[in-house]
Design an enzyme around this catalytic site. Structure first.
Site, PDB file in Angstrom:
ATOM      1  N   CYS A   1     -10.867  -7.866  11.758  1.00 41.51           N
ATOM      2  CA  CYS A   1     -10.214  -6.764  12.458  1.00 41.51           C
ATOM      3  C   CYS A   1     -11.221  -5.651  12.734  1.00 41.51           C
ATOM      4  O   CYS A   1     -10.864  -4.561  13.125  1.00 41.51           O
ATOM      5  CB  CYS A   1      -8.987  -6.268  11.702  1.00 41.51           C
ATOM      6  SG  CYS A   1      -9.229  -6.087   9.958  1.00 41.51           S
TER       7      CYS A   1
ATOM      8  N   ARG B   1     -10.974  -0.354  20.503  1.00 42.19           N
ATOM      9  CA  ARG B   1     -10.525   0.781  21.323  1.00 42.19           C
ATOM     10  C   ARG B   1     -11.723   1.482  21.965  1.00 42.19           C
ATOM     11  O   ARG B   1     -11.651   1.902  23.117  1.00 42.19           O
ATOM     12  CB  ARG B   1      -9.700   1.749  20.467  1.00 42.19           C
ATOM     13  CG  ARG B   1      -8.323   1.163  20.115  1.00 42.19           C
ATOM     14  CD  ARG B   1      -7.546   1.984  19.103  1.00 42.19           C
ATOM     15  NE  ARG B   1      -6.229   1.405  18.841  1.00 42.19           N
ATOM     16  CZ  ARG B   1      -5.565   1.539  17.699  1.00 42.19           C
ATOM     17  NH1 ARG B   1      -6.080   2.242  16.701  1.00 42.19           N
ATOM     18  NH2 ARG B   1      -4.384   0.978  17.554  1.00 42.19           N
TER      19      ARG B   1
ATOM     20  N   ARG C   1      -4.583  11.167  11.099  1.00 42.76           N
ATOM     21  CA  ARG C   1      -5.207  11.155  12.428  1.00 42.76           C
ATOM     22  C   ARG C   1      -4.508  12.143  13.356  1.00 42.76           C
ATOM     23  O   ARG C   1      -5.162  12.860  14.119  1.00 42.76           O
ATOM     24  CB  ARG C   1      -5.152   9.747  13.032  1.00 42.76           C
ATOM     25  CG  ARG C   1      -5.987   8.748  12.241  1.00 42.76           C
ATOM     26  CD  ARG C   1      -6.082   7.428  12.961  1.00 42.76           C
ATOM     27  NE  ARG C   1      -6.078   6.316  12.015  1.00 42.76           N
ATOM     28  CZ  ARG C   1      -6.241   5.052  12.349  1.00 42.76           C
ATOM     29  NH1 ARG C   1      -6.420   4.717  13.612  1.00 42.76           N
ATOM     30  NH2 ARG C   1      -6.219   4.104  11.439  1.00 42.76           N
TER      31      ARG C   1
ATOM     32  N   ARG D   1       0.864  -1.175   0.000  1.00 45.02           N
ATOM     33  CA  ARG D   1       0.000   0.000   0.000  1.00 45.02           C
ATOM     34  C   ARG D   1       0.909   1.236   0.000  1.00 45.02           C
ATOM     35  O   ARG D   1       2.116   1.131   0.199  1.00 45.02           O
ATOM     36  CB  ARG D   1      -0.902  -0.019   1.228  1.00 45.02           C
ATOM     37  CG  ARG D   1      -1.922  -1.142   1.176  1.00 45.02           C
ATOM     38  CD  ARG D   1      -2.613  -1.320   2.514  1.00 45.02           C
ATOM     39  NE  ARG D   1      -3.112  -0.048   2.995  1.00 45.02           N
ATOM     40  CZ  ARG D   1      -3.287   0.236   4.289  1.00 45.02           C
ATOM     41  NH1 ARG D   1      -2.984  -0.628   5.215  1.00 45.02           N
ATOM     42  NH2 ARG D   1      -3.767   1.407   4.641  1.00 45.02           N
TER      43      ARG D   1
ATOM     44  N   SER E   1     -11.914   2.396  15.938  1.00 49.86           N
ATOM     45  CA  SER E   1     -11.759   0.983  16.241  1.00 49.86           C
ATOM     46  C   SER E   1     -12.765   0.573  17.320  1.00 49.86           C
ATOM     47  O   SER E   1     -12.808   1.161  18.397  1.00 49.86           O
ATOM     48  CB  SER E   1     -10.322   0.735  16.713  1.00 49.86           C
ATOM     49  OG  SER E   1     -10.277  -0.303  17.667  1.00 49.86           O
ATOM     50  N   LEU E   2     -13.583  -0.439  17.020  1.00 50.47           N
ATOM     51  CA  LEU E   2     -14.573  -0.906  17.996  1.00 50.47           C
ATOM     52  C   LEU E   2     -13.883  -1.446  19.239  1.00 50.47           C
ATOM     53  O   LEU E   2     -14.383  -1.309  20.353  1.00 50.47           O
ATOM     54  CB  LEU E   2     -15.474  -1.983  17.379  1.00 50.47           C
ATOM     55  CG  LEU E   2     -16.344  -1.529  16.209  1.00 50.47           C
ATOM     56  CD1 LEU E   2     -17.112  -2.719  15.625  1.00 50.47           C
ATOM     57  CD2 LEU E   2     -17.314  -0.442  16.646  1.00 50.47           C
TER      58      LEU E   2
ATOM     59  N   THR F   1     -11.354   7.628  17.829  1.00 52.15           N
ATOM     60  CA  THR F   1     -10.952   6.321  17.330  1.00 52.15           C
ATOM     61  C   THR F   1     -12.151   5.682  16.648  1.00 52.15           C
ATOM     62  O   THR F   1     -13.268   5.800  17.134  1.00 52.15           O
ATOM     63  CB  THR F   1     -10.445   5.363  18.426  1.00 52.15           C
ATOM     64  OG1 THR F   1     -10.175   4.089  17.816  1.00 52.15           O
ATOM     65  CG2 THR F   1     -11.461   5.166  19.544  1.00 52.15           C
TER      66      THR F   1
ATOM     67  N   LYS G   1      -2.324  -7.226  11.620  1.00 52.92           N
ATOM     68  CA  LYS G   1      -3.630  -6.989  12.255  1.00 52.92           C
ATOM     69  C   LYS G   1      -4.708  -6.600  11.250  1.00 52.92           C
ATOM     70  O   LYS G   1      -5.882  -6.697  11.557  1.00 52.92           O
ATOM     71  CB  LYS G   1      -3.510  -5.964  13.388  1.00 52.92           C
ATOM     72  CG  LYS G   1      -3.551  -4.510  12.995  1.00 52.92           C
ATOM     73  CD  LYS G   1      -3.875  -3.680  14.237  1.00 52.92           C
ATOM     74  CE  LYS G   1      -3.688  -2.217  13.940  1.00 52.92           C
ATOM     75  NZ  LYS G   1      -4.009  -1.370  15.086  1.00 52.92           N
TER      76      LYS G   1
ATOM     77  N   ARG H   1     -10.843   8.184  11.167  1.00 48.36           N
ATOM     78  CA  ARG H   1     -10.215   7.227  10.259  1.00 48.36           C
ATOM     79  C   ARG H   1      -9.101   7.918   9.495  1.00 48.36           C
ATOM     80  O   ARG H   1      -8.841   9.096   9.650  1.00 48.36           O
ATOM     81  CB  ARG H   1     -11.243   6.634   9.292  1.00 48.36           C
ATOM     82  CG  ARG H   1     -12.068   5.522   9.928  1.00 48.36           C
ATOM     83  CD  ARG H   1     -12.540   4.517   8.894  1.00 48.36           C
ATOM     84  NE  ARG H   1     -11.458   4.133   8.002  1.00 48.36           N
ATOM     85  CZ  ARG H   1     -11.618   3.836   6.730  1.00 48.36           C
ATOM     86  NH1 ARG H   1     -12.819   3.870   6.183  1.00 48.36           N
ATOM     87  NH2 ARG H   1     -10.594   3.496   5.988  1.00 48.36           N
ATOM     88  N   GLY H   2      -8.428   7.130   8.625  1.00 45.73           N
ATOM     89  CA  GLY H   2      -7.341   7.690   7.826  1.00 45.73           C
ATOM     90  C   GLY H   2      -6.015   7.144   8.322  1.00 45.73           C
ATOM     91  O   GLY H   2      -5.962   6.433   9.325  1.00 45.73           O
TER      92      GLY H   2
HETATM   93  N1  LIG Z   1      -5.533   0.030  11.560  1.00 44.44           N
HETATM   94  C1  LIG Z   1      -4.429   0.598  10.850  1.00 44.44           C
HETATM   95  C2  LIG Z   1      -3.128   0.084  11.340  1.00 44.44           C
HETATM   96  N2  LIG Z   1      -2.694  -1.147  10.981  1.00 44.44           N
HETATM   97  C3  LIG Z   1      -1.504  -1.378  11.622  1.00 44.44           C
HETATM   98  C4  LIG Z   1      -1.198  -0.252  12.398  1.00 44.44           C
HETATM   99  C5  LIG Z   1      -0.026  -0.089  13.254  1.00 44.44           C
HETATM  100  C6  LIG Z   1       1.123  -1.039  13.035  1.00 44.44           C
HETATM  101  C7  LIG Z   1       0.918  -2.423  13.575  1.00 44.44           C
HETATM  102  O1  LIG Z   1       0.009  -2.703  14.370  1.00 44.44           O
HETATM  103  O2  LIG Z   1       1.729  -3.285  13.200  1.00 44.44           O
HETATM  104  C8  LIG Z   1      -2.235   0.674  12.202  1.00 44.44           C
HETATM  105  C9  LIG Z   1      -2.335   2.037  12.787  1.00 44.44           C
HETATM  106  C10 LIG Z   1      -2.908   2.097  14.165  1.00 44.44           C
HETATM  107  O3  LIG Z   1      -3.727   1.246  14.556  1.00 44.44           O
HETATM  108  O4  LIG Z   1      -2.563   3.046  14.900  1.00 44.44           O
END
Ligand SMILES: NCc1[nH]cc(CCC(=O)O)c1CC(=O)O
Length: 312
Positions: A240, A130, A153, A9, A127-128, A125, A81, A147-148
Site C-alpha cells: 500500500c 495520490r 489531517r 486499532r 500517499s505516493l 498527502t 487497503k 500523515r496521521g
Molecule cells: N491510509 C489510511 C486509510 N485507510 C483506509 C482509509 C479510508 C477507508 C477505506 O479506504 O476503507 C484511510 C484514510 C484515507 O486514506 O483517507
C-alpha cells in the site's frame, strides 16, 4: 453464551469500522456476545517518518495478529487497503464486507475542486499514489507530506498548512464528515488504492468456529473485485506504499479492472483496462500490461538509468 473478541486499532475510523462489524455480527447471530479489543500498532505510533521508510509491510496488522496468536482476540478488523498483498502464514481473510464508497475526495475550505486551485497551491498527502495522480494532472502544485489519522489531517488543513488535501470518501462518510467532501475524485480518470473502501476481517486459518460466525458478512462481489485489484498490485510487487491504483467492478462482461502505475516524482502515468472472469488471472493480466508500458521503471524495480543519466 457464545463470545467473539475483535481486535482493532484505536483511531476513530478503525473503531467505527469495528463497531460496524460488531453490529452486523449481533444482527447475524442474535445472542452472540461481541467484545472489542482495542490495540495500538506501530503504524499508529510512528508519525514522523513515511510509512514506506519504516518498512510499510503489515505495520497496522502485526500487533493485532499477535493478539490472535496469543488467544487474546478471535479476529481483527482492517481497512483492506492497509492489508499487505500477502498475509502472514496462518492467517486468512474470513470475510470482506460490501464495499463502501471507493473514491478519493478533494477536501478544501477555500477551493471547490482540484482544477480550481491556483498555480503553486499547497496540497497535503503522503500517499505516493495520490502524489502521482496530482502531479499528472497539476504539475504546478506544491505537494507536502501529511500523515496521521483522518481527524488529524483535517485539523492540519484547518490550521492553514495546506490549501487542500486528498482523503478517502469512505473514511469521511464513516466519521460523519461527508460535508467535508468538496469534490469527488472518481474513476476512470482518478483511481483509488487497491481495495479502498472495503473492510476485511482477518482470523487464524484453522479457527473454524470464527470462520463460521464471520461467513455471513462476506460480500461475494466485493471479494471478487478487490481480489482482482490486489492480484494486480501483488504481481507488480506492490504494497500500500507504492504509486499503484486499481479499481474493479462487476459489469456486463464479467469483471472490469482499471489499473495504473505512476511516478510521484514527475507525474508520468501508465494505464491499463482489462476484463474477464477470474480475479487472479485478471489482476496478473493488468500487471503484465502495465509492465509492457514501463511500469517496472516507474516502480524502480529495474535498474534502468533515467535517459538523462546515461553518460554521453
Ligand atoms: N491510509 C489510511 C486509510 N485507510 C483506509 C482509509 C479510508 C477507508 C477505506 O479506504 O476503507 C484511510 C484514510 C484515507 O486514506 O483517507
Amino acid at each position: 453464551m457464545e463470545r467473539l473478541r475483535i481486535a482493532t486499532r484505536k483511531s476513530p475510523l478503525a473503531l467505527w469500522q469495528t463497531e460496524h462489524v460488531a453490529r452486523r455480527l449481533r444482527e447475524a447471530h442474535p445472542g452472540l456476545e461481541v467484545a472489542l479489543v482495542p490495540l495500538s500498532t506501530r503504524g499508529d505510533e510512528v508519525l514522523d517518518r513515511s510509512l514506506a521508510a519504516i518498512g510499510g509491510k503489515g505495520l497496522f496488522l502485526k500487533e493485532l495478529e499477535v493478539a490472535m496468536q496469543r488467544g487474546e482476540a478471535d479476529c481483527a478488523v482492517h481497512s483492506l487497503k492497509d492489508v499487505p498483498m500477502t498475509l502472514e502464514p496462518g492467517f486468512a481473510l474470513a470475510a470482506i464486507l460490501a464495499r463502501g464508497d471507493p473514491a478519493d475526495a478533494f477536501v478544501s475550505s477555500r477551493f471547490e475542486a482540484l482544477d480550481a486551485l491556483p498555480h503553486g497551491a499547497r496540497v497535503g498527502t503522503s500517499s505516493l499514489r495520490r502524489q502521482a495522480l496530482l502531479r499528472a494532472r497539476r504539475p504546478d502544485l506544491e505537494l507536502r507530506d501529511l500523515r496521521g489519522n483522518v481527524n488529524t489531517r483535517l485539523a492540519r488543513l484547518d490550521g492553514g498548512e495546506y490549501d487542500a488535501i486528498v482523503l478517502a470518501c469512505a473514511g469521511l462518510q464513516r466519521l460523519g464528515l461527508e460535508a467535508r467532501i468538496r469534490a469527488r475524485l472518481d474513476p476512470p480518470d482518478w483511481l483509488p488504492a487497491p481495495a479502498q473502501g472495503a473492510i476485511a476481517i482477518e482470523t487464524r486459518d484453522g479457527d473454524a468456529a470464527t470462520h463460521r460466525l464471520l461467513a455471513p458478512l462476506n460480500d461475494a462481489t466485493t471479494r471478487r473485485c478487490v481480489e482482482a485489484e490486489r492480484a494486480m498490485n501483488r504481481a507488480l510487487h506492490g504494497s500500500c506504499h507504492v504509486p499503484v491504483a486499481a479499481f474493479a467492478r462487476e459489469g456486463g462482461s464479467g469483471l472490469e479492472l482499471l489499473g495504473l502505475v505512476g511516478s510521484a516524482g514527475d507525474g508520468r502515468l501508465v494505464r491499463v483496462e482489462v476484463s474477464g472472469h477470474d480475479p487472479d488471472a485478471l489482476g496478473r493480466e493488468a500487471a503484465r500490461g502495465l509492465f509492457a508500458q514501463g511500469a517496472g521503471e516507474l516502480l524502480g524495480l529495474l535498474d534502468l538509468p533515467a535517459p538523462g543519466a546515461i553518460p554521453g
